[in-house]
Design a protein around this motif. Structure first.
Motif, PDB file in Angstrom:
ATOM      1  N   ASP A  74      -0.263   6.757   3.813  1.00  0.00           N
ATOM      2  CA  ASP A  74      -1.674   7.122   3.763  1.00  0.00           C
ATOM      3  C   ASP A  74      -2.533   5.870   3.513  1.00  0.00           C
TER       4      ASP A  74
ATOM      5  N   SER B 112       0.842  -1.192   0.000  1.00  0.00           N
ATOM      6  CA  SER B 112       0.000   0.000   0.000  1.00  0.00           C
ATOM      7  C   SER B 112       0.877   1.242   0.000  1.00  0.00           C
ATOM      8  N   ASN B 113       0.237   2.375   0.153  1.00  0.00           N
ATOM      9  CA  ASN B 113       0.976   3.616   0.309  1.00  0.00           C
ATOM     10  C   ASN B 113       1.234   3.773   1.807  1.00  0.00           C
ATOM     11  N   PRO B 114       2.477   3.595   2.274  1.00  0.00           N
ATOM     12  CA  PRO B 114       2.719   3.544   3.721  1.00  0.00           C
ATOM     13  C   PRO B 114       2.367   4.818   4.465  1.00  0.00           C
TER      14      PRO B 114
END
Lengths: 137, 60
Positions: free
Chosen positions: B26, B22-24
């Motif tokens: 957000d 994922s986007n770490p």
């Protein structure tokens, strides 16, 4: 089918590149990971990769620009676009411009494996896509 | 079919397969954006089927 691929990953988040590269390396692929798109583009000028996995939003140089540069140097390369800002329009734009696949974050590692397997199968086949295919979307 | 040397190896492989990228910075908003994207994707697919529209890119 091509079994072991040369894969380049470009994502400005180091953890994404680290996770993906260690996972794909275990599958027997040769993987290089970059957090700076400029460095990735410099490497792409030296070497043609089978698959390039690129984040789309990365600051100055985005994934679409990376894709254009990749296809200038190596039209056979399969581009896999990943993004945390997925929209239908972005997916359409990516595929129209020639991306092999578009994956929205968050995604599971097994999804990337499936895509890489499909890319390996496609690389082993003669090219079938023509510019008219993209224009017809 | 994968061949494993031990049950532990199989378990570790399964855990790795389930690892989420994922986007770490957000995670929650990234996850919500994906939900919105999937909803739009299904809606678009449904509309195409019912209206007999383009099937050029059924993945999108």
């Amino acid at each position: 089918m091509v079994e072991h691929l040369d894969i380049l990953i470009v994502d400005d988040e180091p953890i994404v590149g680290d996770r993906l590269s260690s996972f794909l390396h275990k599958d027997g692929h040769r993987v290089e990971s970059f957090t700076e798109p400029t460095e990735a583009l410099a490497r792409l000028r030296d070497k043609a990769f089978d698959v390039v996995i690129s984040d789309i939003r990365m600051g100055e140089i985005d994934g679409m620009q990376v894709m254009e540069k990749v296809f200038e140097g190596s039209p056979r390369t399969k581009m896999v676009m990943i993004t945390g800002y997925a929209t239908l329009e972005l997916a359409r734009e990516s595929l129209t411009k020639g991306a092999f696949d578009f994956i929205a974050k968050p995604f599971k590692l097994k999804e990337i494996r499936r895509t890489i397997q499909k890319a390996a199968a496609a690389l082993g086949e003669p090219a079938r896509v023509t510019p008219n295919d993209a224009a017809a979307i | 079919m994968n061949i494993y040397r031990s049950p532990m190896e199989k378990t570790l492989q399964e855990l790795e397969n389930q690892t989420v990228i994922s986007n770490p910075r957000d995670r929650i908003r990234t996850w919500m954006r994906k939900i919105a994207y999937r909803v739009a994707w299904w809606k678009d697919r449904f509309n195409r089927r019912t209206s007999g529209g383009s099937k050029q890119h059924p993945r999108v």
